[in-house]
Every structure is written in structure tokens, then in C-alpha cells.
Design a protein around this motif. Structure first.
Motif, mmCIF file in Angstrom:
data_model
loop_
_atom_site.group_PDB
_atom_site.id
_atom_site.type_symbol
_atom_site.label_atom_id
_atom_site.label_comp_id
_atom_site.label_asym_id
_atom_site.label_seq_id
_atom_site.Cartn_x
_atom_site.Cartn_y
_atom_site.Cartn_z
ATOM 1 N N PRO A 42 -6.464 0.020 -25.710
ATOM 2 C CA PRO A 42 -7.726 -0.191 -25.006
ATOM 3 C C PRO A 42 -7.560 -1.279 -23.947
ATOM 4 O O PRO A 42 -7.007 -2.346 -24.209
ATOM 5 N N LEU A 43 -8.025 -1.003 -22.751
ATOM 6 C CA LEU A 43 -7.854 -1.935 -21.646
ATOM 7 C C LEU A 43 -9.196 -2.214 -20.990
ATOM 8 O O LEU A 43 -10.091 -1.367 -20.977
ATOM 9 N N THR A 44 -9.320 -3.388 -20.441
ATOM 10 C CA THR A 44 -10.476 -3.707 -19.620
ATOM 11 C C THR A 44 -10.149 -3.371 -18.176
ATOM 12 O O THR A 44 -8.992 -3.172 -17.808
ATOM 13 N N ALA A 45 -11.188 -3.327 -17.336
ATOM 14 C CA ALA A 45 -10.972 -3.006 -15.925
ATOM 15 C C ALA A 45 -10.039 -4.015 -15.262
ATOM 16 O O ALA A 45 -9.272 -3.666 -14.360
ATOM 17 N N ASP A 46 -10.080 -5.265 -15.714
ATOM 18 C CA ASP A 46 -9.226 -6.288 -15.105
ATOM 19 C C ASP A 46 -7.754 -6.092 -15.437
ATOM 20 O O ASP A 46 -6.878 -6.660 -14.769
ATOM 21 N N GLU A 47 -7.443 -5.320 -16.469
ATOM 22 C CA GLU A 47 -6.063 -5.113 -16.877
ATOM 23 C C GLU A 47 -5.440 -3.860 -16.274
ATOM 24 O O GLU A 47 -4.268 -3.591 -16.464
ATOM 25 N N ILE A 48 -6.249 -3.080 -15.549
ATOM 26 C CA ILE A 48 -5.781 -1.836 -14.948
ATOM 27 C C ILE A 48 -5.651 -2.033 -13.440
ATOM 28 O O ILE A 48 -6.607 -2.439 -12.784
ATOM 29 N N LEU A 49 -4.484 -1.737 -12.889
ATOM 30 C CA LEU A 49 -4.279 -1.845 -11.452
ATOM 31 C C LEU A 49 -4.602 -0.506 -10.801
ATOM 32 O O LEU A 49 -3.931 0.499 -11.058
ATOM 33 N N VAL A 50 -5.630 -0.484 -9.976
ATOM 34 C CA VAL A 50 -5.997 0.740 -9.282
ATOM 35 C C VAL A 50 -4.986 1.010 -8.175
ATOM 36 O O VAL A 50 -4.751 0.145 -7.319
ATOM 37 N N PRO A 51 -4.345 2.177 -8.159
ATOM 38 C CA PRO A 51 -3.397 2.494 -7.085
ATOM 39 C C PRO A 51 -4.068 2.404 -5.720
ATOM 40 O O PRO A 51 -5.202 2.848 -5.533
ATOM 41 N N GLY A 52 -3.367 1.806 -4.780
ATOM 42 C CA GLY A 52 -3.924 1.551 -3.465
ATOM 43 C C GLY A 52 -4.356 0.111 -3.287
ATOM 44 O O GLY A 52 -4.793 -0.288 -2.204
ATOM 45 N N THR A 53 -4.211 -0.697 -4.351
ATOM 46 C CA THR A 53 -4.547 -2.120 -4.280
ATOM 47 C C THR A 53 -3.461 -2.881 -3.541
ATOM 48 O O THR A 53 -2.265 -2.670 -3.779
ATOM 49 N N GLY A 54 -3.835 -3.779 -2.647
ATOM 50 C CA GLY A 54 -2.862 -4.629 -1.988
ATOM 51 C C GLY A 54 -2.540 -4.193 -0.574
ATOM 52 O O GLY A 54 -3.393 -3.659 0.147
ATOM 53 N N VAL A 55 -1.291 -4.402 -0.166
ATOM 54 C CA VAL A 55 -0.836 -4.168 1.205
ATOM 55 C C VAL A 55 -0.084 -2.848 1.286
ATOM 56 O O VAL A 55 0.794 -2.572 0.468
ATOM 57 N N LYS A 56 -0.416 -2.039 2.289
ATOM 58 C CA LYS A 56 0.291 -0.785 2.527
ATOM 59 C C LYS A 56 1.652 -1.071 3.156
ATOM 60 O O LYS A 56 1.754 -1.854 4.102
ATOM 61 N N LEU A 57 2.686 -0.449 2.617
ATOM 62 C CA LEU A 57 4.032 -0.595 3.166
ATOM 63 C C LEU A 57 4.278 0.521 4.184
ATOM 64 O O LEU A 57 4.597 1.660 3.818
ATOM 65 N N SER A 58 4.122 0.194 5.466
ATOM 66 C CA SER A 58 4.210 1.220 6.506
ATOM 67 C C SER A 58 5.633 1.728 6.720
ATOM 68 O O SER A 58 5.833 2.777 7.346
ATOM 69 N N GLN A 59 6.638 1.005 6.185
ATOM 70 C CA GLN A 59 8.028 1.437 6.366
ATOM 71 C C GLN A 59 8.344 2.722 5.607
ATOM 72 O O GLN A 59 9.328 3.396 5.895
ATOM 73 N N VAL A 60 7.539 3.024 4.579
ATOM 74 C CA VAL A 60 7.804 4.197 3.749
ATOM 75 C C VAL A 60 6.533 5.036 3.643
ATOM 76 O O VAL A 60 5.458 4.621 4.066
ATOM 77 N N GLY A 61 6.646 6.212 3.025
ATOM 78 C CA GLY A 61 5.523 7.122 2.974
ATOM 79 C C GLY A 61 5.417 7.887 4.295
ATOM 80 O O GLY A 61 6.306 7.826 5.143
ATOM 81 N N ASP A 62 4.308 8.614 4.471
ATOM 82 C CA ASP A 62 4.193 9.490 5.645
ATOM 83 C C ASP A 62 2.758 9.947 5.803
ATOM 84 O O ASP A 62 2.015 10.054 4.817
ATOM 85 N N ASP A 63 2.373 10.219 7.076
ATOM 86 C CA ASP A 63 1.070 10.849 7.298
ATOM 87 C C ASP A 63 1.215 12.252 7.876
ATOM 88 O O ASP A 63 0.225 12.957 8.045
ATOM 89 N N PHE A 64 2.437 12.652 8.227
ATOM 90 C CA PHE A 64 2.758 13.990 8.721
ATOM 91 C C PHE A 64 1.973 14.353 9.985
ATOM 92 O O PHE A 64 1.736 15.528 10.262
ATOM 93 N N GLU A 65 1.597 13.338 10.764
ATOM 94 C CA GLU A 65 0.830 13.587 11.983
ATOM 95 C C GLU A 65 1.720 13.930 13.180
ATOM 96 O O GLU A 65 1.250 14.540 14.136
ATOM 97 N N ALA A 66 2.987 13.567 13.144
ATOM 98 C CA ALA A 66 3.877 13.863 14.266
ATOM 99 C C ALA A 66 4.095 15.371 14.374
ATOM 100 O O ALA A 66 4.542 16.014 13.420
ATOM 101 N N GLU A 67 3.775 15.943 15.532
ATOM 102 C CA GLU A 67 3.894 17.385 15.695
ATOM 103 C C GLU A 67 5.342 17.863 15.649
ATOM 104 O O GLU A 67 5.599 19.034 15.377
#
Length: 322
Positions: free
Chosen positions: A27-52
Motif C-alpha cells: 500500500p502506497l500513499t500518493a507521495d510515495e508514487i512517482l507519476v511518469p512525466g514528473t521533472g525535466v524532459k530529456l530532449s536528447q532522447v525520445g521522439d515526436d516523429f514530426e520530421a517529414e
């Protein structure tokens, strides 16, 4: 195939979330769960697939090292350097930028189609479920893994196509997973087995989209759900049902204590604590470093039947700076 979701409605959501909380190992409280997307986005990785001009170079026959020991180098690579083929199981047969389906993220024009026909050894159907890997290039672009004290997390939007486009096969069809590592102590092998050694251990927790076909079963309808990998004993288990096709948002986070947190919900809105479905120490490991995230595309590898066509958008990695 008939709709697998005709008996569920959006009003069922709170009940699913209760189920997700029950499935968590502690059993966890809300403070013990890290919601994905929290913090700083690392633009060096991942993708948005917008480049034609987004493209992928397949480099010949895919790798199947896990099956027959053949890596078939050079492996496939995205032309922007952000994705690569997994040497264990190869990459999907189709990796193609497509127009974002209706209902996607606001402003998104491009997404990525992942689909496979021959998922096992090239030219040799196995007639059993096989899977392939599409891996985010984190290790080389970030010059190493992210320590878990920086609370890494990853988020992706996945388009689930209409039911009649799904491969009619019971079993896993798609997965969103992370590669983590930890330190383990193993006893030395041999007759006497004296002493032990400490070494790194990599493991791959995640969420699978699993389909149960009414064909060949006693079910009146097809059914789909999310399967979590894995509990402390290393076993997968069924989590929330999937009552609707279209866009879904998935997230995985790792907290400084080494726990892995799993999130999922229909739609493309940002994840919240209410979307938490499970928390685990998979295989009883405590994660120390986040190496990468990746996707699995699965099918029956009969040489004739294509996998379900999966579309992903905006896979993104986040962390909390020191």
C-alpha cells in the motif's frame, strides 16, 4: 471478430483504479508514487516523429541472437540516431512515420507505425509467439544510464486500432518496457561453490497489451487487458481491462528506493496519480540505474499473419536533476 469492449463504459474507470491499487505489492500513499512525466524532459532522447523526412535503415536481415545466436550486423538504426534494433530479437518489419490518427496529441502531425510479419528467425517460421524490439537510444546519446536517485520516468501515447485490425491470437501483442540494472551477489559455481561474486544484473519490467480471443475458447466475447511484468517472484499478472480502442497513455517510473511504478489510462492527457495501476520490486530487485525504454511487437510467427498495427507517439524520458 466482434468488439471486445461492448459491455464496458467510461463510467467503469474508478473501479479499475481500485483494482490497480490492490495489485500493487505494498500500500502506497500518493507521495510515495512517482507519476511518469514528473521533472525535466530529456530532449536528447525520445521522439515526436514530426520530421517529414523521418526514416529508418533496416541494414539487411534482422537479428535473432536470442533464438539462434545470429546478430546479423550491422543492426538497424533510425536516421536521426534516436532508435535502434535490438540484437536479441531484431526489429519490427514495418517502422514507418504515419499521419497521427484522430484524437492524438494536440498539434501532432506525425506518429510511428510498428508492425511485423516474420518475428522469429528470418525465413524460418516458428509457429509460436515471437517478439521484436524497438529500442530508444539512451545509452549512447546520454553517455550512460540514469541513476534512480534522479527518479527517471518514461511516457508514451499508443494508438490501439479498431478491433477488426487486431491479430486474432490469444496472448501478448505489444509491450512498453524499461531496461533497468542492479547489483546482485551470486555464489561461485563448481564442485565446492566456495565464495561469491558481485555483478550487474539487467532486467526488463513493463506492461503488455494482452488479447484473449473468443475463438477456440468458451468466451462469448473477445477480451483485452494489461499484464504487468513482474512481481517479486518474477511472475507476470493481469492488471486492468482495456475497454476501448483509440489512444492510450502509458508510463513507467522508478523511485530512489528502486521500486517500479506502472501507469495507464485511455486518452492522451498527462498521467496523474489516479492512473497508477501497480508498484513492484520486479524479481525482488531494487533498481539502481535506468538504461533505456523500448517496445515489443508480437505475433504468432507463422509467416502469413501480420501483427496488430501499433502506432506510438511522443515517447519521452524525464528525470529530476540533482
Amino acid at each position: 471478430m466482434k468488439s471486445i469492449w461492448m459491455r464496458w463504459t467510461q463510467k467503469s474507470l474508478p473501479a479499475w483504479l481500485v483494482v490497480g491499487a490492490i495489485l500493487s505489492c505494498t500500500p502506497l500513499t500518493a507521495d510515495e508514487i512517482l507519476v511518469p512525466g514528473t521533472g525535466v524532459k530529456l530532449s536528447q532522447v525520445g521522439d515526436d516523429f514530426e520530421a517529414e523526412d523521418w526514416g529508418y535503415k533496416f541494414n539487411g536481415l534482422k537479428s535473432s541472437e536470442e533464438i539462434d545466436g545470429n546478430t546479423r550486423s550491422p543492426t538497424g538504426r533510425a536516421t536521426n540516431g534516436r532508435w535502434y534494433e535490438g540484437i536479441k530479437r531484431g526489429h519490427p518489419d514495418v517502422i514507418k512515420r504515419v499521419a497521427t490518427p484522430a484524437g492524438g496529441l494536440e498539434g501532432s502531425n506525425g506518429s510511428l507505425l510498428l508492425q511485423s510479419l516474420k518475428t522469429g528467425v528470418p525465413g524460418r517460421p516458428s509457429y509460436r509467439m515471437q517478439q521484436e524490439d524497438f529500442i530508444c537510444n539512451i545509452h549512447y546519446r546520454l553517455k550512460g544510464a540514469i541513476p534512480v536517485h534522479q527518479s527517471p520516468s518514461c511516457v508514451v501515447r499508443v494508438y490501439l486500432p479498431p478491433v477488426d485490425q487486431w491479430e486474432n491470437r490469444t496472448g501478448p501483442h505489444f509491450a512498453f518496457r524499461a531496461a533497468l540494472d542492479t547489483t546482485v551477489t551470486n555464489k561461485n559455481a563448481g564442485i565446492f561453490g566456495i565464495g561469491s561474486k558481485t555483478e550487474k544484473e539487467t532486467y526488463w519490467p513493463g506492461m503488455f497489451i494482452e488479447f484473449v480471443s473468443k475463438d477456440g475458447t468458451q468466451r462469448e466475447e473477445d477480451y483485452a487487458h494489461i499484464r504487468v511484468r513482474a512481481n517479486r517472484r518474477g511472475g507476470d499478472y493481469k492488471s486492468i481491462p482495456i475497454p476501448t480502442t483509440g489512444w492510450w497513455t502509458f508510463g513507467i517510473s522508478v523511485t530512489p528506493n528502486g521500486q517500479v511504478h506502472y501507469f495507464a489510462k485511455p486518452g492522451v492527457e498527462n498521467l496523474t496519480v489516479e492512473d497508477h495501476i501497480a508498484t513492484e520490486f520486479p524479481y525482488s530487485f531494487r533498481a539502481e540505474r535506468f538504461k533505456t525504454f523500448f517496445f515489443n511487437v508480437c505475433n504468432g510467427d507463422n509467416g502469413r499473419t501480420w501483427s496488430t498495427p501499433w502506432i506510438i507517439d511522443d515517447p519521452t524520458l524525464y528525470y529530476l536533476p540533482d
